[in-house]
Design a protein around this motif. Structure first.
Motif, PDB file in Angstrom:
ATOM      1  N   THR A 157       0.820  -1.213   0.000  1.00 18.50           N
ATOM      2  CA  THR A 157       0.000   0.000   0.000  1.00 18.50           C
ATOM      3  C   THR A 157       0.855   1.264   0.000  1.00 18.50           C
ATOM      4  N   HIS A 158       0.193   2.365  -0.340  1.00 22.37           N
ATOM      5  CA  HIS A 158       0.711   3.700  -0.087  1.00 22.37           C
ATOM      6  C   HIS A 158      -0.048   4.269   1.099  1.00 22.37           C
ATOM      7  N   GLU A 173      -4.603   4.608   4.032  1.00 20.19           N
ATOM      8  CA  GLU A 173      -3.800   3.710   3.196  1.00 20.19           C
ATOM      9  C   GLU A 173      -4.661   3.103   2.102  1.00 20.19           C
ATOM     10  N   ASP A 174      -4.028   2.809   0.962  1.00 17.97           N
ATOM     11  CA  ASP A 174      -4.725   2.128  -0.114  1.00 17.97           C
ATOM     12  C   ASP A 174      -3.695   1.611  -1.115  1.00 17.97           C
ATOM     13  N   ILE A 175      -4.147   0.841  -2.108  1.00 15.41           N
ATOM     14  CA  ILE A 175      -3.226   0.306  -3.108  1.00 15.41           C
ATOM     15  C   ILE A 175      -2.739   1.388  -4.068  1.00 15.41           C
ATOM     16  N   GLY A 176      -3.455   2.502  -4.179  1.00 16.70           N
ATOM     17  CA  GLY A 176      -3.041   3.591  -5.056  1.00 16.70           C
ATOM     18  C   GLY A 176      -2.851   4.882  -4.276  1.00 16.70           C
ATOM     19  N   ARG A 177      -1.771   5.618  -4.566  1.00 14.18           N
ATOM     20  CA  ARG A 177      -1.521   6.853  -3.825  1.00 14.18           C
ATOM     21  C   ARG A 177      -2.585   7.896  -4.119  1.00 14.18           C
ATOM     22  N   HIS A 178      -3.147   7.882  -5.346  1.00  9.66           N
ATOM     23  CA  HIS A 178      -4.224   8.812  -5.666  1.00  9.66           C
ATOM     24  C   HIS A 178      -5.437   8.561  -4.771  1.00  9.66           C
ATOM     25  N   THR A 203       3.612   8.743   1.061  1.00  7.87           N
ATOM     26  CA  THR A 203       4.742   7.854   0.799  1.00  7.87           C
ATOM     27  C   THR A 203       5.018   7.752  -0.690  1.00  7.87           C
ATOM     28  N   GLY A 204       4.105   8.247  -1.516  1.00 10.11           N
ATOM     29  CA  GLY A 204       4.212   8.071  -2.954  1.00 10.11           C
ATOM     30  C   GLY A 204       4.938   9.198  -3.666  1.00 10.11           C
ATOM     31  N   ARG A 205       5.252   8.947  -4.915  1.00 10.94           N
ATOM     32  CA  ARG A 205       5.892   9.939  -5.783  1.00 10.94           C
ATOM     33  C   ARG A 205       4.982  11.158  -5.943  1.00 10.94           C
ATOM     34  N   VAL A 206       5.576  12.346  -5.993  1.00 11.33           N
ATOM     35  CA  VAL A 206       4.820  13.578  -6.224  1.00 11.33           C
ATOM     36  C   VAL A 206       4.860  13.887  -7.719  1.00 11.33           C
ATOM     37  N   SER A 207       3.780  13.576  -8.409  1.00  9.41           N
ATOM     38  CA  SER A 207       3.643  13.889  -9.824  1.00  9.41           C
ATOM     39  C   SER A 207       2.760  15.121  -9.971  1.00  9.41           C
ATOM     40  N   SER A 208       2.555  15.551 -11.214  1.00  8.81           N
ATOM     41  CA  SER A 208       1.709  16.716 -11.441  1.00  8.81           C
ATOM     42  C   SER A 208       0.279  16.466 -10.971  1.00  8.81           C
ATOM     43  N   GLU A 209      -0.197  15.195 -11.065  1.00  2.14           N
ATOM     44  CA  GLU A 209      -1.538  14.891 -10.592  1.00  2.14           C
ATOM     45  C   GLU A 209      -1.665  15.136  -9.087  1.00  2.14           C
ATOM     46  N   ALA A 228       9.910  13.815  -6.520  1.00  5.08           N
ATOM     47  CA  ALA A 228       8.960  14.592  -7.313  1.00  5.08           C
ATOM     48  C   ALA A 228       9.393  14.567  -8.774  1.00  5.08           C
ATOM     49  N   THR A 229       8.433  14.776  -9.672  1.00  7.91           N
ATOM     50  CA  THR A 229       8.737  14.846 -11.097  1.00  7.91           C
ATOM     51  C   THR A 229       8.989  16.301 -11.504  1.00  7.91           C
ATOM     52  N   SER A 230       9.611  16.472 -12.676  1.00  7.58           N
ATOM     53  CA  SER A 230       9.923  17.825 -13.138  1.00  7.58           C
ATOM     54  C   SER A 230       8.663  18.644 -13.373  1.00  7.58           C
ATOM     55  N   ARG A 231       7.634  18.005 -13.918  1.00  8.20           N
ATOM     56  CA  ARG A 231       6.396  18.736 -14.176  1.00  8.20           C
ATOM     57  C   ARG A 231       5.711  19.128 -12.875  1.00  8.20           C
TER      58      ARG A 231
END
Length: 264
Positions: A157-158, A173-178, A203-209, A228-231
């Protein structure tokens, strides 16, 4: 063979385990995965892969993130069955908005992607961001990792949380960070919690979403155990959102909003 494992979101399976020398049958805690159909004003708007917990918060938060509602008061009724939730909004608001966007999303991953480009180009007014001490950030991340109860048992989980400088207010907590962030969005709406001075921990990656979700929630600070991602960095700078990532081992990286972080 499977059976409930005594904790929501976990099932116990009898699996073959290799200990480095031999195989043996053993009970293994596995995070649950189910598909939840979300209907808004009679139309299917999404099928979410999730662990099947905190479904009211998940559905409420998803509806808010997708612009189908603005407040908890926009929901007139919400009913659940084993793998379906039906949301009725006041005045059919959800039907009008979902028909206008024409979106059907069938995953637990990124959502609302059609709006990201336009949103990322907007120059939003900089929010009044709280000043954060470096040690407070590290302490909050430690508290988040302690809250990962399902992950400790399943490694599947995230976890995300809303916090202030004193500690964690709610963790999911869940299987998806979103999903975890949608749950927190729903929790804040249902409980009437103002997020203008709160932090979003994950705990998850920081994307633009993820930055976009924080913006819609009104959260000015994101702190992640991952990168984190560049965007995401460009969007956060544009929106005035602080992003701190790779917070682990007593260190972290400030991806955006460095003026909000201080060190004693």
């Amino acid at each position: 063979m499977k059976k409930p494992a005594g904790t929501e979101g976990i099932e116990q399976l009898i699996l073959r385990r290799f200990d480095g020398k031999r195989f043996s049958g053993a009970p293994v805690d596995v995070v649950r995965e189910m598909l939840l159909d979300v209907f808004v004003d009679g139309g299917l708007v999404v099928t979410i892969a999730c662990a099947g917990i905190h479904l009211r918060e998940l559905a409420t938060g998803f509806a808010r993130q997708e612009g189908l509602i603005e407040t908890a008061g926009d929901i007139m009724k919400m009913t659940f069955s084993s793998d379906r939730v039906d949301i009725r909004t006041r005045g059919g608001r959800g039907r009008a908005l979902s028909n206008a966007t024409g979106k059907t999303i069938a995953s637990s991953g990124s959502r609302g992607s059609r709006s990201f480009q336009a949103e990322g180009k907007e120059r939003a007014a900089r929010q009044a961001r709280p000043k954060l001490d470096a040690q407070t950030i590290l302490s909050l991340m430690d508290a988040l990792l302690v809250a990962t109860v399902i992950h400790e048992r399943t490694r599947g989980t995230h976890c995300s949380a809303l916090a202030d400088a004193q500690g964690i207010l709610a963790a999911r907590e869940d299987i998806g960070r979103h999903n975890t962030i949608d749950m927190l969005c729903g929790w804040a709406l249902i409980e009437g919690v103002d997020l203008a001075d709160k932090l979003l921990l994950t705990t998850g990656r920081v994307s633009s979403e993820i930055v976009s979700k924080a913006r819609r929630m009104g959260v000015p600070v994101i702190v992640s155990h991952s990168a984190a991602t560049s965007r995401a960095v460009m969007m956060a700078e544009s929106l005035g959102i602080v992003v701190v990532g790779y917070a682990r081992g007593g260190k972290f990286i400030v991806y955006a909003g460095e003026d909000a972080i201080v060190s004693e």
